[in-house]
Scaffold this motif. Structure first.
Motif, PDB file in Angstrom:
ATOM      1  N   SER A  24      48.805  46.794  33.508  1.00 58.10           N
ATOM      2  CA  SER A  24      49.188  48.115  33.033  1.00 58.10           C
ATOM      3  C   SER A  24      47.978  49.033  33.109  1.00 58.10           C
ATOM      4  CB  SER A  24      49.727  48.032  31.597  1.00 58.10           C
ATOM      5  OG  SER A  24      50.283  49.265  31.195  1.00 58.10           O
ATOM      6  N   SER A 121      47.915  43.740  26.976  1.00 59.53           N
ATOM      7  CA  SER A 121      48.201  44.860  27.863  1.00 59.53           C
ATOM      8  C   SER A 121      47.713  46.176  27.273  1.00 59.53           C
ATOM      9  CB  SER A 121      49.710  44.950  28.128  1.00 59.53           C
ATOM     10  OG  SER A 121      50.000  45.945  29.090  1.00 59.53           O
ATOM     11  N   LEU A 123      48.441  50.433  27.024  1.00 54.89           N
ATOM     12  CA  LEU A 123      49.536  51.397  27.002  1.00 54.89           C
ATOM     13  C   LEU A 123      48.974  52.791  27.286  1.00 54.89           C
ATOM     14  CD1 LEU A 123      51.379  50.194  23.768  1.00 54.89           C
ATOM     15  CD2 LEU A 123      52.057  49.722  26.125  1.00 54.89           C
ATOM     16  N   GLU A 124      49.803  53.652  27.820  1.00 58.75           N
ATOM     17  CA  GLU A 124      49.372  55.004  28.203  1.00 58.75           C
ATOM     18  C   GLU A 124      48.997  55.827  26.978  1.00 58.75           C
ATOM     19  OE1 GLU A 124      48.023  58.032  29.759  1.00 58.75           O
ATOM     20  OE2 GLU A 124      48.837  56.591  31.228  1.00 58.75           O
ATOM     21  N   TRP A 128      50.899  58.114  22.988  1.00 59.61           N
ATOM     22  CA  TRP A 128      50.653  57.717  21.605  1.00 59.61           C
ATOM     23  C   TRP A 128      51.077  58.865  20.698  1.00 59.61           C
ATOM     24  CZ3 TRP A 128      45.235  55.675  19.698  1.00 59.61           C
ATOM     25  CH2 TRP A 128      45.391  55.067  18.450  1.00 59.61           C
ATOM     26  N   LEU A 162      54.490  47.917  17.240  1.00 63.41           N
ATOM     27  CA  LEU A 162      54.752  48.979  18.202  1.00 63.41           C
ATOM     28  C   LEU A 162      55.992  49.751  17.784  1.00 63.41           C
ATOM     29  CD1 LEU A 162      53.672  50.012  20.985  1.00 63.41           C
ATOM     30  CD2 LEU A 162      55.522  48.665  22.015  1.00 63.41           C
ATOM     31  N   ASP A 200      59.293  52.248  27.500  1.00 62.22           N
ATOM     32  CA  ASP A 200      58.563  51.023  27.176  1.00 62.22           C
ATOM     33  C   ASP A 200      59.235  49.773  27.728  1.00 62.22           C
ATOM     34  OD1 ASP A 200      56.136  50.960  24.865  1.00 62.22           O
ATOM     35  OD2 ASP A 200      57.125  52.861  25.197  1.00 62.22           O
ATOM     36  N   LEU A 203      58.120  48.510  31.218  1.00 62.96           N
ATOM     37  CA  LEU A 203      56.755  48.072  31.478  1.00 62.96           C
ATOM     38  C   LEU A 203      56.664  46.549  31.631  1.00 62.96           C
ATOM     39  CD1 LEU A 203      54.833  50.375  28.969  1.00 62.96           C
ATOM     40  CD2 LEU A 203      55.231  50.727  31.418  1.00 62.96           C
ATOM     41  N   LEU A 223      48.512  44.994  22.075  1.00 64.90           N
ATOM     42  CA  LEU A 223      48.515  46.171  22.927  1.00 64.90           C
ATOM     43  C   LEU A 223      47.545  47.221  22.400  1.00 64.90           C
ATOM     44  CD1 LEU A 223      52.407  46.365  22.815  1.00 64.90           C
ATOM     45  CD2 LEU A 223      51.103  45.370  24.697  1.00 64.90           C
ATOM     46  N   TYR A 225      46.307  51.447  23.222  1.00 69.09           N
ATOM     47  CA  TYR A 225      46.469  52.666  24.006  1.00 69.09           C
ATOM     48  C   TYR A 225      45.139  53.020  24.661  1.00 69.09           C
ATOM     49  CZ  TYR A 225      51.070  53.511  21.997  1.00 69.09           C
ATOM     50  OH  TYR A 225      52.388  53.417  21.651  1.00 69.09           O
TER      51      TYR A 225
END
Length: 280
Positions: A24, A121, A123-124, A128, A162, A200, A203, A223, A225
């Motif tokens: 990711s 992983s 996350l973008e 957020w 999450l 989500d 992914l 995870l 960000y």
């Protein structure tokens, strides 16, 4: 998916916890696995061959001294003192084949006695929603321990579940059905109506989570960000989270009582060689 063991080596069913990355943003999961392999002095015992992974080959990622070993797309390592197995994935999954790859990996894990799988992983960062940097870099998690994705052990570490996970949401339900082979991958979905709430579940970590869970394994996704760029601090953040979750002490077996992280040799050239100073 086929496992090919190194000569004289075999998978151990005693190493019941498996750590693996989900590719990711920033390759943070892969970088964290690099840190864990190098710091635990994990031994490569073989590699996985799967038709859904783009082939690649590279130089030894961890040690500078000969004879050196070629790095392959999906490798398996073990740290027996920690009862731990690790999978490192170095190339992406073929477009459209992520669920099939996740199924194959889940079958491999279940068939080889793994009981707990930790997926790492990124996350973008731009997605957020409730940013709170008062406690520094934060870990979010998703667990199969409860139907709503919560886990008491993760909560005790101060990590946050999450918020985007909703098992009743249509794409999460569809992914769950795919993982259980109760839905067709060619089933028509109203893609023109897909919104932010569907993101989500699309992914790689979501496919791994759903397929591993469908095999009856305990799954914990850790995870963070992040943005593309220098993601080494994010990798340390995830590796620290794994260390806390499993009670690991990196490098403690080498006489370092406090434990510390060892940087993989390949990180020396992450941004290429230094500039030629004669130019200035």
């Amino acid at each position: 998916m086929e496992f090919y063991a190194e000569e004289g080596k075999n998978l151990s069913s005693d190493n019941s916890t498996l750590i693996l990355p989900a590719l990711s943003v920033g390759n943070v999961g892969q970088l964290a696995v690099d840190l864990l392999v190098a710091s635990l002095r994990a031994e490569r015992i073989g590699y996985l061959d799967d038709p859904n992974v783009v082939p690649c080959v590279g130089n030894d990622a961890y040690w500078p001294s000969p004879p050196g070993e070629l790095a392959l797309p999906v490798e398996v390592y073990e740290s027996s003192p920690d009862a731990l197995a690790l999978v490192q994935q170095r190339s992406p999954v073929v477009k459209g084949m992520m669920v099939e790859f996740a199924r194959n990996l889940a079958n491999f894990a279940a068939a080889n006695g793994k009981k707990h799988v930790i997926v790492l992983s990124g996350l973008e960062f731009g997605r957020w929603r409730n940013i709170d940097m008062s406690s520094g870099l934060q870990i979010h998690y998703l667990s199969s321990s409860n139907s709503d994705g919560t886990d008491d052990q993760c909560e005790s570490q101060g990590w946050k579940r999450l918020p985007e996970y909703d098992p009743s949401q249509r794409m999460w339900k569809y992914l769950n059905d795919l993982a259980k082979n109760t839905a067709s991958e060619v089933e028509d979905l109203p893609y023109e109506e897909l919104g932010d709430e569907d993101y989500d579940a699309s992914l790689p970590y979501a496919a791994l989570f759903s397929c591993l869970k469908a095999k009856g394994l305990k799954v914990t996704c850790l995870l963070c960000y992040c943005s593309e760029g220098d993601n080494i601090p994010d990798a340390f953040n995830l590796a620290d989270a794994v260390s806390k979750a499993l009670g690991l002490r990196p490098n403690s077996s080498q006489g370092n009582e406090g434990g510390s992280w060892t940087l993989p040799f390949s990180w020396k050239s992450v941004y290429g060689p230094p500039p030629d100073m004669s130019l200035f």
